[in-house]
Design a protein around this motif. Sequence first.
Motif, PDB file in Angstrom:
ATOM      1  N   ARG A 174       0.966  -1.099   0.131  1.00  0.00           N
ATOM      2  CA  ARG A 174      -0.081   0.097  -0.031  1.00  0.00           C
ATOM      3  C   ARG A 174       1.035   1.310   0.003  1.00  0.00           C
ATOM      4  NH1 ARG A 174      -4.566   1.593   4.181  1.00  0.00           N
ATOM      5  NH2 ARG A 174      -5.532   3.215   2.941  1.00  0.00           N
ATOM      6  N   ALA A 175       0.750   2.283  -1.073  1.00  0.00           N
ATOM      7  CA  ALA A 175       1.388   3.436  -0.754  1.00  0.00           C
ATOM      8  C   ALA A 175       0.681   4.692  -1.618  1.00  0.00           C
ATOM      9  CB  ALA A 175       2.417   3.272  -2.079  1.00  0.00           C
ATOM     10  N   THR A 176       1.147   5.780  -0.985  1.00  0.00           N
ATOM     11  CA  THR A 176       0.353   6.962  -1.324  1.00  0.00           C
ATOM     12  C   THR A 176       1.034   7.733  -2.311  1.00  0.00           C
ATOM     13  OG1 THR A 176      -0.789   7.571   0.899  1.00  0.00           O
ATOM     14  CG2 THR A 176      -0.534   9.300  -0.524  1.00  0.00           C
ATOM     15  N   PHE A 177       0.408   7.919  -3.664  1.00  0.00           N
ATOM     16  CA  PHE A 177       1.216   8.840  -4.642  1.00  0.00           C
ATOM     17  C   PHE A 177       0.757  10.002  -4.749  1.00  0.00           C
ATOM     18  CE2 PHE A 177       1.334   4.234  -5.461  1.00  0.00           C
ATOM     19  CZ  PHE A 177       2.776   4.152  -6.230  1.00  0.00           C
ATOM     20  N   LEU A 178       1.669  10.911  -5.030  1.00  0.00           N
ATOM     21  CA  LEU A 178       1.625  12.480  -5.330  1.00  0.00           C
ATOM     22  C   LEU A 178       1.433  12.410  -7.019  1.00  0.00           C
ATOM     23  CD1 LEU A 178       3.457  14.161  -2.513  1.00  0.00           C
ATOM     24  CD2 LEU A 178       0.969  13.454  -2.536  1.00  0.00           C
ATOM     25  N   ILE A 179       0.459  13.052  -7.615  1.00  0.00           N
ATOM     26  CA  ILE A 179       0.417  12.936  -9.041  1.00  0.00           C
ATOM     27  C   ILE A 179      -0.167  14.270  -9.486  1.00  0.00           C
ATOM     28  CG2 ILE A 179      -0.881  11.777 -11.038  1.00  0.00           C
ATOM     29  CD1 ILE A 179      -1.541   9.494  -8.992  1.00  0.00           C
ATOM     30  N   PRO A 180       0.610  15.028 -10.736  1.00  0.00           N
ATOM     31  CA  PRO A 180       0.432  16.353 -11.289  1.00  0.00           C
ATOM     32  C   PRO A 180      -0.625  16.053 -11.935  1.00  0.00           C
ATOM     33  CG  PRO A 180       2.540  15.354 -12.085  1.00  0.00           C
ATOM     34  CD  PRO A 180       2.324  14.339 -11.192  1.00  0.00           C
ATOM     35  N   SER A 181      -1.382  16.993 -12.405  1.00  0.00           N
ATOM     36  CA  SER A 181      -2.710  17.067 -13.408  1.00  0.00           C
ATOM     37  C   SER A 181      -2.439  16.586 -14.553  1.00  0.00           C
ATOM     38  CB  SER A 181      -3.104  18.462 -13.221  1.00  0.00           C
ATOM     39  OG  SER A 181      -2.322  19.412 -14.077  1.00  0.00           O
ATOM     40  N   SER A 182      -1.010  16.814 -15.067  1.00  0.00           N
ATOM     41  CA  SER A 182      -0.855  16.065 -16.275  1.00  0.00           C
ATOM     42  C   SER A 182      -1.064  14.646 -16.676  1.00  0.00           C
ATOM     43  CB  SER A 182       0.378  16.622 -17.165  1.00  0.00           C
ATOM     44  OG  SER A 182       1.539  16.187 -16.005  1.00  0.00           O
ATOM     45  N   LEU A 183      -0.787  14.003 -15.349  1.00  0.00           N
ATOM     46  CA  LEU A 183      -0.958  12.512 -15.288  1.00  0.00           C
ATOM     47  C   LEU A 183      -2.027  12.319 -14.340  1.00  0.00           C
ATOM     48  CD1 LEU A 183       3.007  11.563 -14.250  1.00  0.00           C
ATOM     49  CD2 LEU A 183       1.788  11.420 -16.437  1.00  0.00           C
ATOM     50  N   ALA A 184      -3.038  13.273 -13.957  1.00  0.00           N
ATOM     51  CA  ALA A 184      -3.997  12.792 -13.408  1.00  0.00           C
ATOM     52  C   ALA A 184      -5.292  12.899 -14.472  1.00  0.00           C
ATOM     53  CB  ALA A 184      -4.448  13.581 -12.115  1.00  0.00           C
ATOM     54  N   TYR A 185      -6.020  13.995 -14.389  1.00  0.00           N
ATOM     55  CA  TYR A 185      -7.313  13.825 -15.375  1.00  0.00           C
ATOM     56  C   TYR A 185      -7.061  15.121 -16.302  1.00  0.00           C
ATOM     57  CZ  TYR A 185      -9.744  10.410 -12.750  1.00  0.00           C
ATOM     58  OH  TYR A 185     -10.176   8.977 -12.357  1.00  0.00           O
ATOM     59  N   GLY A 186      -5.875  15.731 -16.060  1.00  0.00           N
ATOM     60  CA  GLY A 186      -5.723  16.863 -17.143  1.00  0.00           C
ATOM     61  C   GLY A 186      -6.540  17.970 -17.087  1.00  0.00           C
ATOM     62  N   TYR A 187      -6.642  18.545 -18.244  1.00  0.00           N
ATOM     63  CA  TYR A 187      -7.385  19.636 -18.431  1.00  0.00           C
ATOM     64  C   TYR A 187      -8.816  19.586 -18.796  1.00  0.00           C
ATOM     65  CZ  TYR A 187      -7.287  18.969 -23.592  1.00  0.00           C
ATOM     66  OH  TYR A 187      -7.398  18.497 -24.559  1.00  0.00           O
TER      67      TYR A 187
END
Length: 179
Positions: free
Chosen positions: A139-152
């Motif tokens: 189990r891990a927590t990830f910090l993801i920038p918007s470009s790799l999340a749901y974007g614009y």
Amino acid sequence: MRKLYYLLLLALITQCGVPEARKPIKVKTGSILKESVERNKTLLKQEEEQIRKIIAADSNNTYLASGGGTWYHYINKNNESNYYPQPDDLVTMQYNIISLDNDTIYSQQEIGTITYKVDKQQLFPGLRNSVKLLKEGERATFLIPSSLAYGYHGDKNKIGTNLPVKTTITIIKIDKSQN
């Protein structure tokens, strides 16, 4: 009379010229594309700075860079296995989605337990890549920038445009592909 027809025919032929190509009214320079690239670079830089501040403020955890643009820390680590999910494996997992300000967007209960065929089903890119970094039982927590999340686009529901997210992923089981 024949001379009149020939003169008329000759006049018609000489009046018809070769059509000239039209010149473009406006020359496109790609400036919109260049502006978009610069805007996205600036946004990514701001989001990465926000993520670095979160990491610096969290002295309880050791964060790792994924190499794919995300950062993560383990909550539970499995030192007994060395198998990571491969393409076509079936991964049973749970995850949530939280804003970087710790506001719950989608809870683990809302999403439920899912079975994901690695690299064959649609998940947002940050989640797709993150699953491949965890072994069964981790189990891990990830910090993801918007470009790799749901974007614009966002998710057209709860996640707005250009929203970096945090997700905690639990790998329950990995069923290896038969190939």
